[in-house]
Design a protein around this motif. Sequence first.
Motif, PDB file in Angstrom:
ATOM      1  N   THR A 131       0.811  -1.211   0.000  1.00  0.00           N
ATOM      2  CA  THR A 131       0.000   0.000   0.000  1.00  0.00           C
ATOM      3  C   THR A 131       0.846   1.263   0.000  1.00  0.00           C
ATOM      4  O   THR A 131       1.768   1.400   0.816  1.00  0.00           O
ATOM      5  CB  THR A 131      -0.938   0.014   1.216  1.00  0.00           C
ATOM      6  OG1 THR A 131      -1.736  -1.175   1.201  1.00  0.00           O
ATOM      7  CG2 THR A 131      -1.858   1.226   1.178  1.00  0.00           C
ATOM      8  N   VAL A 132       0.498   2.169  -0.899  1.00  0.00           N
ATOM      9  CA  VAL A 132       1.103   3.498  -0.948  1.00  0.00           C
ATOM     10  C   VAL A 132       0.094   4.468  -0.356  1.00  0.00           C
ATOM     11  O   VAL A 132      -0.950   4.749  -0.953  1.00  0.00           O
ATOM     12  CB  VAL A 132       1.455   3.895  -2.393  1.00  0.00           C
ATOM     13  CG1 VAL A 132       2.015   5.313  -2.432  1.00  0.00           C
ATOM     14  CG2 VAL A 132       2.442   2.904  -2.996  1.00  0.00           C
ATOM     15  N   GLY A 153       5.183  -6.236  -7.021  1.00  0.00           N
ATOM     16  CA  GLY A 153       4.698  -6.045  -8.380  1.00  0.00           C
ATOM     17  C   GLY A 153       3.341  -5.378  -8.457  1.00  0.00           C
ATOM     18  O   GLY A 153       2.954  -4.879  -9.513  1.00  0.00           O
ATOM     19  N   THR A 154       2.599  -5.390  -7.340  1.00  0.00           N
ATOM     20  CA  THR A 154       1.265  -4.786  -7.294  1.00  0.00           C
ATOM     21  C   THR A 154       1.204  -3.784  -6.162  1.00  0.00           C
ATOM     22  O   THR A 154       1.566  -4.105  -5.018  1.00  0.00           O
ATOM     23  CB  THR A 154       0.180  -5.855  -7.094  1.00  0.00           C
ATOM     24  OG1 THR A 154       0.235  -6.803  -8.160  1.00  0.00           O
ATOM     25  CG2 THR A 154      -1.201  -5.231  -7.046  1.00  0.00           C
ATOM     26  N   LEU A 155       0.753  -2.578  -6.462  1.00  0.00           N
ATOM     27  CA  LEU A 155       0.658  -1.518  -5.473  1.00  0.00           C
ATOM     28  C   LEU A 155      -0.789  -1.085  -5.321  1.00  0.00           C
ATOM     29  O   LEU A 155      -1.499  -0.886  -6.308  1.00  0.00           O
ATOM     30  CB  LEU A 155       1.511  -0.313  -5.880  1.00  0.00           C
ATOM     31  CG  LEU A 155       2.998  -0.584  -6.115  1.00  0.00           C
ATOM     32  CD1 LEU A 155       3.703   0.707  -6.511  1.00  0.00           C
ATOM     33  CD2 LEU A 155       3.648  -1.198  -4.884  1.00  0.00           C
ATOM     34  N   LYS A 156      -1.215  -0.949  -4.069  1.00  0.00           N
ATOM     35  CA  LYS A 156      -2.539  -0.390  -3.790  1.00  0.00           C
ATOM     36  C   LYS A 156      -2.344   1.071  -3.416  1.00  0.00           C
ATOM     37  O   LYS A 156      -1.718   1.380  -2.393  1.00  0.00           O
ATOM     38  CB  LYS A 156      -3.248  -1.135  -2.669  1.00  0.00           C
ATOM     39  CG  LYS A 156      -4.658  -0.609  -2.442  1.00  0.00           C
ATOM     40  CD  LYS A 156      -5.521  -1.560  -1.632  1.00  0.00           C
ATOM     41  CE  LYS A 156      -5.322  -1.351  -0.159  1.00  0.00           C
ATOM     42  NZ  LYS A 156      -6.379  -2.057   0.617  1.00  0.00           N
ATOM     43  N   VAL A 157      -2.882   1.953  -4.231  1.00  0.00           N
ATOM     44  CA  VAL A 157      -2.664   3.389  -4.058  1.00  0.00           C
ATOM     45  C   VAL A 157      -3.886   4.002  -3.388  1.00  0.00           C
ATOM     46  O   VAL A 157      -5.006   3.893  -3.892  1.00  0.00           O
ATOM     47  CB  VAL A 157      -2.413   4.067  -5.424  1.00  0.00           C
ATOM     48  CG1 VAL A 157      -2.149   5.563  -5.239  1.00  0.00           C
ATOM     49  CG2 VAL A 157      -1.241   3.395  -6.136  1.00  0.00           C
ATOM     50  N   LYS A 158      -3.663   4.641  -2.246  1.00  0.00           N
ATOM     51  CA  LYS A 158      -4.745   5.302  -1.526  1.00  0.00           C
ATOM     52  C   LYS A 158      -5.053   6.646  -2.186  1.00  0.00           C
ATOM     53  O   LYS A 158      -4.143   7.424  -2.514  1.00  0.00           O
ATOM     54  CB  LYS A 158      -4.353   5.518  -0.068  1.00  0.00           C
ATOM     55  CG  LYS A 158      -4.201   4.228   0.739  1.00  0.00           C
ATOM     56  CD  LYS A 158      -5.535   3.566   1.002  1.00  0.00           C
ATOM     57  CE  LYS A 158      -5.389   2.387   1.958  1.00  0.00           C
ATOM     58  NZ  LYS A 158      -6.694   1.771   2.276  1.00  0.00           N
ATOM     59  N   VAL A 159      -6.336   6.906  -2.377  1.00  0.00           N
ATOM     60  CA  VAL A 159      -6.791   8.157  -2.970  1.00  0.00           C
ATOM     61  C   VAL A 159      -7.938   8.702  -2.121  1.00  0.00           C
ATOM     62  O   VAL A 159      -8.293   8.138  -1.101  1.00  0.00           O
ATOM     63  CB  VAL A 159      -7.228   7.963  -4.435  1.00  0.00           C
ATOM     64  CG1 VAL A 159      -6.034   7.697  -5.334  1.00  0.00           C
ATOM     65  CG2 VAL A 159      -8.257   6.829  -4.556  1.00  0.00           C
ATOM     66  N   GLY A 160      -8.512   9.821  -2.607  1.00  0.00           N
ATOM     67  CA  GLY A 160      -9.568  10.477  -1.849  1.00  0.00           C
ATOM     68  C   GLY A 160      -9.121  11.850  -1.389  1.00  0.00           C
ATOM     69  O   GLY A 160      -9.423  12.283  -0.283  1.00  0.00           O
ATOM     70  N   THR A 161      -8.387  12.553  -2.278  1.00  0.00           N
ATOM     71  CA  THR A 161      -7.831  13.867  -1.973  1.00  0.00           C
ATOM     72  C   THR A 161      -8.454  14.911  -2.904  1.00  0.00           C
ATOM     73  O   THR A 161      -9.299  14.593  -3.742  1.00  0.00           O
ATOM     74  CB  THR A 161      -6.308  13.879  -2.171  1.00  0.00           C
ATOM     75  OG1 THR A 161      -6.021  13.833  -3.578  1.00  0.00           O
ATOM     76  CG2 THR A 161      -5.665  12.680  -1.490  1.00  0.00           C
ATOM     77  N   ASP A 162      -7.964  16.140  -2.772  1.00  0.00           N
ATOM     78  CA  ASP A 162      -8.463  17.197  -3.650  1.00  0.00           C
ATOM     79  C   ASP A 162      -7.799  17.172  -5.022  1.00  0.00           C
ATOM     80  O   ASP A 162      -8.184  17.920  -5.918  1.00  0.00           O
ATOM     81  CB  ASP A 162      -8.268  18.567  -2.995  1.00  0.00           C
ATOM     82  CG  ASP A 162      -6.815  18.847  -2.642  1.00  0.00           C
ATOM     83  OD1 ASP A 162      -5.962  17.952  -2.868  1.00  0.00           O
ATOM     84  OD2 ASP A 162      -6.528  19.941  -2.127  1.00  0.00           O
ATOM     85  N   ASP A 163      -6.802  16.305  -5.215  1.00  0.00           N
ATOM     86  CA  ASP A 163      -6.138  16.210  -6.517  1.00  0.00           C
ATOM     87  C   ASP A 163      -5.599  14.792  -6.708  1.00  0.00           C
ATOM     88  O   ASP A 163      -4.385  14.563  -6.757  1.00  0.00           O
ATOM     89  CB  ASP A 163      -5.015  17.233  -6.637  1.00  0.00           C
ATOM     90  CG  ASP A 163      -4.506  17.383  -8.079  1.00  0.00           C
ATOM     91  OD1 ASP A 163      -5.016  16.667  -8.962  1.00  0.00           O
ATOM     92  OD2 ASP A 163      -3.613  18.211  -8.309  1.00  0.00           O
ATOM     93  N   ARG A 181      -3.818  -0.815  -8.029  1.00  0.00           N
ATOM     94  CA  ARG A 181      -5.187  -0.850  -7.537  1.00  0.00           C
ATOM     95  C   ARG A 181      -5.423   0.459  -6.801  1.00  0.00           C
ATOM     96  O   ARG A 181      -4.512   0.986  -6.168  1.00  0.00           O
ATOM     97  CB  ARG A 181      -5.404  -2.025  -6.584  1.00  0.00           C
ATOM     98  CG  ARG A 181      -5.107  -3.382  -7.204  1.00  0.00           C
ATOM     99  CD  ARG A 181      -5.037  -4.489  -6.161  1.00  0.00           C
ATOM    100  NE  ARG A 181      -4.637  -5.752  -6.771  1.00  0.00           N
ATOM    101  CZ  ARG A 181      -4.219  -6.814  -6.084  1.00  0.00           C
ATOM    102  NH1 ARG A 181      -4.137  -6.748  -4.744  1.00  0.00           N
ATOM    103  NH2 ARG A 181      -3.874  -7.923  -6.714  1.00  0.00           N
ATOM    104  N   LEU A 182      -6.629   0.989  -6.864  1.00  0.00           N
ATOM    105  CA  LEU A 182      -6.943   2.270  -6.234  1.00  0.00           C
ATOM    106  C   LEU A 182      -7.947   2.059  -5.120  1.00  0.00           C
ATOM    107  O   LEU A 182      -8.938   1.335  -5.291  1.00  0.00           O
ATOM    108  CB  LEU A 182      -7.519   3.252  -7.256  1.00  0.00           C
ATOM    109  CG  LEU A 182      -6.539   4.110  -8.060  1.00  0.00           C
ATOM    110  CD1 LEU A 182      -5.898   5.158  -7.178  1.00  0.00           C
ATOM    111  CD2 LEU A 182      -5.487   3.270  -8.760  1.00  0.00           C
ATOM    112  N   LEU A 208     -11.127  -0.612  -8.625  1.00  0.00           N
ATOM    113  CA  LEU A 208     -11.354   0.449  -7.645  1.00  0.00           C
ATOM    114  C   LEU A 208     -11.917  -0.184  -6.384  1.00  0.00           C
ATOM    115  O   LEU A 208     -12.880  -0.945  -6.441  1.00  0.00           O
ATOM    116  CB  LEU A 208     -12.374   1.469  -8.169  1.00  0.00           C
ATOM    117  CG  LEU A 208     -12.024   2.291  -9.401  1.00  0.00           C
ATOM    118  CD1 LEU A 208     -13.200   3.201  -9.738  1.00  0.00           C
ATOM    119  CD2 LEU A 208     -10.771   3.101  -9.165  1.00  0.00           C
ATOM    120  N   GLU A 209     -11.320   0.161  -5.251  1.00  0.00           N
ATOM    121  CA  GLU A 209     -11.804  -0.372  -3.983  1.00  0.00           C
ATOM    122  C   GLU A 209     -12.596   0.694  -3.228  1.00  0.00           C
ATOM    123  O   GLU A 209     -12.132   1.813  -3.055  1.00  0.00           O
ATOM    124  CB  GLU A 209     -10.625  -0.860  -3.133  1.00  0.00           C
ATOM    125  CG  GLU A 209     -11.040  -1.532  -1.847  1.00  0.00           C
ATOM    126  CD  GLU A 209      -9.861  -2.091  -1.066  1.00  0.00           C
ATOM    127  OE1 GLU A 209     -10.022  -2.352   0.140  1.00  0.00           O
ATOM    128  OE2 GLU A 209      -8.759  -2.248  -1.656  1.00  0.00           O
TER     129      GLU A 209
END
Length: 341
Positions: A131-132, A153-163, A181-182, A208-209
């Motif tokens: 996880t990033v 080889g697989t990264l889960k990227v945390k999102v939910g920001t203003d950009d 993965r997001l 998308l998670e």
Amino acid sequence: MNLSVERVSLELAETFTISRGSTDRTDNVVVRISDGGHEGIGAAAPSTHYGETAATVEAAIERLRPTVEAVDDPFQVERVERELAHELGRNPAARCAVSIALHDLVGRHTDLPLWRYWGLDPDAAPDTSYTVGIGDPETMADRARRAADAGYGTLKVKVGTDDDRARVDAVAEAVPDATLRLDANEAWTPKDAVRNAEWLADYDVEFLEQPVPAADPEGLRYVYEHSPLPVAVDESCVTLPDVPAVADRADVAVLKLMKCGGLVEARRMVHAARAHGLDVMLGCMIETDAAISAGAQLAPLCDYVDLDGSLLLDDDSDPYEGPVRAGGHIDLDDQPGIGLR
């Protein structure tokens, strides 16, 4: 059987941020259950999002102590988990710690790892993602690059920001060969989720998670019906009854031991998800290997694995070592029970 409880404080290697907040440390509660010269170990990783803290876990386990210590056959794990759920329907992480310790004890009695006791194929266990957490674009790109260099080889990227777009752009540019993965952790509106999915599709995002709040099931359906990307559900899929409820509005059910209350329930959820045509991802909280290792034993049943909770910890923080290795490989060997060293 005898039960003991210990709180362990775990420091993270870096501040970990998702759309709901940040953390530098966490407390887990370790449970030990001894019987016939053997000892099983398990742990709870409580989440305030689900109403638990280390203190509530400790109090809950004390309430469960008489039931556990009255058991004269540790192999009766289904009966014990049923009784624990009846006595304490909430506090799933507390019940999970007991479940893990009992299963570990059974494995030590039989001198078998759980994957073999259950008849699973260790080679079928997928590698875990890494996880990033949220940061500025440069920080997230650096974290992704370091993870890829370490073999993930697989990264889960945390999102939910203003950009979010700038952050995903930076990560994708930094690690062009990684599978992404997001995870929005409920941060988007349904329309924003669909709009975001359209440009994310250009990056070959795997899925998308939890793009929208769990409290908005019709919003989830809207995303599922309009998104060009598959949709995974975490906060919307907590216990067994949630599986059929999300089957017509998701592609992937995300199971976590700390949400559902134990290994028996988790296996039921896997089979229920399969029966409803859902793929399965096994996730985690930020956990000591005394909890992560139990999830690793279930990994051969899953399509995707996100068991990096102990990998996010400072190297000297976790007193245990299990089968999840740096780089993401899950090494299911002959170590009995949940595979702790």
